[in-house]
Enzyme design. Structure first.
Site, mmCIF file in Angstrom:
data_model
loop_
_atom_site.group_PDB
_atom_site.id
_atom_site.type_symbol
_atom_site.label_atom_id
_atom_site.label_comp_id
_atom_site.label_asym_id
_atom_site.label_seq_id
_atom_site.Cartn_x
_atom_site.Cartn_y
_atom_site.Cartn_z
ATOM 1 N N CYS A 1 13.688 32.948 -1.472
ATOM 2 C CA CYS A 1 13.178 31.686 -1.120
ATOM 3 C C CYS A 1 12.838 30.922 -2.663
ATOM 4 O O CYS A 1 12.560 31.489 -3.417
ATOM 5 C CB CYS A 1 11.686 31.924 -0.689
ATOM 6 S SG CYS A 1 10.693 30.511 -0.239
ATOM 7 N N CYS B 1 5.523 30.287 -4.608
ATOM 8 C CA CYS B 1 4.001 31.007 -4.084
ATOM 9 C C CYS B 1 3.784 32.301 -5.006
ATOM 10 O O CYS B 1 4.612 33.118 -4.922
ATOM 11 C CB CYS B 1 4.103 31.311 -2.722
ATOM 12 S SG CYS B 1 4.767 29.866 -1.652
ATOM 13 N N CYS C 1 3.959 35.800 -3.640
ATOM 14 C CA CYS C 1 5.147 36.051 -2.625
ATOM 15 C C CYS C 1 6.125 36.882 -2.948
ATOM 16 O O CYS C 1 6.702 36.723 -4.136
ATOM 17 C CB CYS C 1 5.572 34.854 -1.925
ATOM 18 S SG CYS C 1 6.872 35.319 -0.558
ATOM 19 N N CYS D 1 6.371 37.673 16.150
ATOM 20 C CA CYS D 1 6.162 36.421 15.223
ATOM 21 C C CYS D 1 7.384 36.770 14.275
ATOM 22 O O CYS D 1 7.735 37.916 13.585
ATOM 23 C CB CYS D 1 5.068 36.481 14.236
ATOM 24 S SG CYS D 1 3.594 36.842 15.483
ATOM 25 N N CYS E 1 6.180 33.441 18.159
ATOM 26 C CA CYS E 1 5.533 32.731 17.073
ATOM 27 C C CYS E 1 6.641 32.745 16.145
ATOM 28 O O CYS E 1 7.452 33.574 16.072
ATOM 29 C CB CYS E 1 4.329 33.620 16.535
ATOM 30 S SG CYS E 1 3.725 32.809 15.108
ATOM 31 N N CYS F 1 -1.201 28.494 14.336
ATOM 32 C CA CYS F 1 -1.694 29.736 13.584
ATOM 33 C C CYS F 1 -1.719 29.262 12.168
ATOM 34 O O CYS F 1 -0.767 29.086 11.558
ATOM 35 C CB CYS F 1 -0.758 30.777 13.821
ATOM 36 S SG CYS F 1 -1.262 32.374 12.896
ATOM 37 N N ARG G 1 -7.432 36.519 13.173
ATOM 38 C CA ARG G 1 -6.719 37.721 12.727
ATOM 39 C C ARG G 1 -7.037 38.525 11.405
ATOM 40 O O ARG G 1 -6.955 38.039 10.542
ATOM 41 C CB ARG G 1 -5.279 37.400 12.676
ATOM 42 C CG ARG G 1 -4.203 38.797 12.549
ATOM 43 C CD ARG G 1 -2.861 38.453 12.702
ATOM 44 N NE ARG G 1 -2.494 38.036 14.034
ATOM 45 C CZ ARG G 1 -2.027 36.917 14.188
ATOM 46 N NH1 ARG G 1 -1.506 35.910 13.252
ATOM 47 N NH2 ARG G 1 -1.799 36.331 15.384
HETATM 48 N N1 SAM Z 1 8.292 30.768 3.901
HETATM 49 C C1 SAM Z 1 7.460 30.374 5.107
HETATM 50 C C2 SAM Z 1 6.096 29.740 4.432
HETATM 51 O O1 SAM Z 1 5.698 29.964 3.409
HETATM 52 O O2 SAM Z 1 5.220 28.939 5.298
HETATM 53 C C3 SAM Z 1 6.862 31.460 5.978
HETATM 54 C C4 SAM Z 1 6.727 32.829 5.793
HETATM 55 S S1 SAM Z 1 5.310 33.027 4.696
HETATM 56 C C5 SAM Z 1 5.609 34.522 3.894
HETATM 57 C C6 SAM Z 1 3.802 33.388 5.369
HETATM 58 C C7 SAM Z 1 2.444 33.532 4.787
HETATM 59 O O3 SAM Z 1 2.356 34.787 4.669
HETATM 60 C C8 SAM Z 1 1.972 32.792 3.587
HETATM 61 O O4 SAM Z 1 1.739 31.575 3.895
HETATM 62 C C9 SAM Z 1 1.074 33.867 3.086
HETATM 63 O O5 SAM Z 1 -0.130 33.183 3.550
HETATM 64 C C10 SAM Z 1 1.268 35.093 3.594
HETATM 65 N N2 SAM Z 1 1.643 36.229 2.528
HETATM 66 C C11 SAM Z 1 2.839 35.906 1.956
HETATM 67 N N3 SAM Z 1 2.852 36.967 0.860
HETATM 68 C C12 SAM Z 1 1.657 37.483 0.958
HETATM 69 C C13 SAM Z 1 0.806 38.668 0.181
HETATM 70 N N4 SAM Z 1 1.568 39.254 -0.686
HETATM 71 N N5 SAM Z 1 -0.405 38.875 0.583
HETATM 72 C C14 SAM Z 1 -0.881 38.474 1.660
HETATM 73 N N6 SAM Z 1 -0.318 37.394 2.228
HETATM 74 C C15 SAM Z 1 0.961 36.915 1.955
HETATM 75 FE FE1 SF4 Z 2 8.800 31.064 0.130
HETATM 76 FE FE2 SF4 Z 2 7.148 33.149 0.373
HETATM 77 FE FE3 SF4 Z 2 6.236 30.704 -0.286
HETATM 78 FE FE4 SF4 Z 2 6.964 31.378 2.170
HETATM 79 S S1 SF4 Z 2 5.139 32.320 1.045
HETATM 80 S S2 SF4 Z 2 7.673 29.733 1.146
HETATM 81 S S3 SF4 Z 2 8.609 32.674 1.843
HETATM 82 S S4 SF4 Z 2 7.883 31.999 -1.475
#
Ligand code: SAM
Ligand code: SF4
Ligand code: DTB
Length: 327
Positions: A66, A70, A73, A110, A141, A201, A273
């Site tokens: 990606c 974030c 992530c 989901c 979802c 959600c 959740r």
């Molecule tokens: N890429 C898309 C986005 O960011 O909207 C969808 C997938 S993203 C992984 C969905 C959510 O997962 C993120 O917004 C975050 O809140 C949660 N998430 C991701 N990594 C995480 C982590 N290490 N611990 C807890 N929540 C996490």
């Molecule tokens: Fe990309 Fe992870 Fe951020 Fe979703 S949460 S936009 S997968 S970096």
């Protein structure tokens, strides 16, 4: 009555307020723990059967690589986390996973993709998945990143029930976690999803080094949306090696429970959740989360890329607590 009907009716819960001020929310966080828990549990049972939990299964349909930054992530290409970038899964492979999820007792499936925002061609592929998963009798979802209004309407047309897009934290702390898109970008996507008639959600993550005031700001923002999200995931950070937040100090589990309780009080009709982070959570903490008003979990041994409790462990937990999956 279908679950989505039940949930939508829930969001119109009697007395649901949209004018929660930061001060109101701060005051809830400051309550003595027994007072907070009593209020949360009372609101919970006025709106739901407190013995029921909604069960969703997650599948990463497009993993890693990606472009976003974030800080939590494992799927961001720029961090060395050991997650390999993969292509979008094939339709039949997704449907095989959905069938297995249904057989093991999930009511919602989901699908998550590590995109900043989907291309229109991606949307068409995901729409085919949504149609296939729905045909199995599961709620659907998706979480695919930022959406345009047209993309949201197209997903609705395919029968998508829920779209997950999190605010993640307070507007003030947000910039310390993500720089490649803004808080307003997120609010725009949420408005597109809402306007398209898809259930929202939306929640966030705690344990990223934020302060109580950021948890206040996050819940005040969620509860201040024109319509409360039907589903509010509260994630405990899963600290993944290689991400900037890998060395985050562990949050006191009771502060996680408090966050759930405040979300429950401020959004009485929403399904809250107990989301990521259960793998390392004691049965006692999870039980407190259910008492505080959490009534949904992710079920199955994997979240998107990180571990989640096995099905046996979760069924034993629910059994021990005398709780059961929502019909
Ligand atoms: N890429 C898309 C986005 O960011 O909207 C969808 C997938 S993203 C992984 C969905 C959510 O997962 C993120 O917004 C975050 O809140 C949660 N998430 C991701 N990594 C995480 C982590 N290490 N611990 C807890 N929540 C996490
Ligand atoms: Fe990309 Fe992870 Fe951020 Fe979703 S949460 S936009 S997968 S970096
Ligand atoms: C949400 O709020 N939590 C889920 C879901 N929405 C998509 C994702 C949790 C991801 C945890 C890290 C991982 O497994 O990669």
């Amino acid at each position: 009555m279908s679950l989505s009907h039940h949930v939508s009716a829930g969001v119109m819960a009697a007395g649901a307020r949209h004018d929660w001020t930061r001060e109101d929310v701060r005051a809830l966080f400051a309550l003595p723990f027994p007072e907070l828990m009593f209020r949360a549990a009372s609101v919970h049972r006025e709106n739901f059967d407190p013995t029921e939990v909604q069960i969703s299964t997650l599948l990463s349909i497009k993993t890693g690589g990606c472009p976003e930054d974030c800080a939590y992530c494992p799927q961001a290409a720029r961090y060395d986390t050991g997650v390999k970038a993969e292509k979008l899964m094939a339709l039949d492979a997704v449907l095989a996973e959905a069938r297995a999820a249904k057989e093991s007792g999930a009511s919602r499936f989901c699908m998550g993709a590590a995109w900043r925002s989907p291309k229109d061609r991606d949307i068409e592929n995901v729409c085919a998945m949504v149609e296939g998963v729905r045909a199995l009798g599961l709620e659907t979802c998706a979480t695919l990143g930022m959406l345009s209004g047209d993309q949201a309407r197209r997903l609705k047309q395919s029968g998508l029930d829920y779209y997950n897009h999190n605010l993640d934290t307070s507007p003030e702390f947000y910039g310390a976690v993500i720089t490649t898109r803004t808080y307003d970008d997120r609010l725009d996507t949420l408005a597109h999803v809402r306007d398209a008639g898809i259930n929202v959600c939306c929640g966030g993550i705690v344990g990223m080094g934020e302060g109580v005031e950021d948890r206040v700001g996050m819940i005040a923002t969620l509860a201040g949306l024109p319509v409360h999200p039907e589903s509010v995931p509260i994630n405990m950070l899963v600290a993944v090696e290689g991400t900037p937040l890998a060395a985050s100090a562990k949050l006191d589990p009771l502060d996680f429970v408090r966050t759930i309780a405040v979300a429950r009080i401020c959004m009485p009709g929403s399904v809250v959740r107990l989301s990521a982070g259960r793998e390392d959570m004691s049965a006692e903490t999870q039980a407190l989360c259910f008492l505080a008003g959490a009534n949904s979990i992710f079920y199955g041994p994997k979240l998107l890329t990180t571990p989640n409790p096995g099905r046996d462990r979760d069924m034993a937990l629910l059994d021990n607590l005398g709780m059961r999956p929502m019909a």
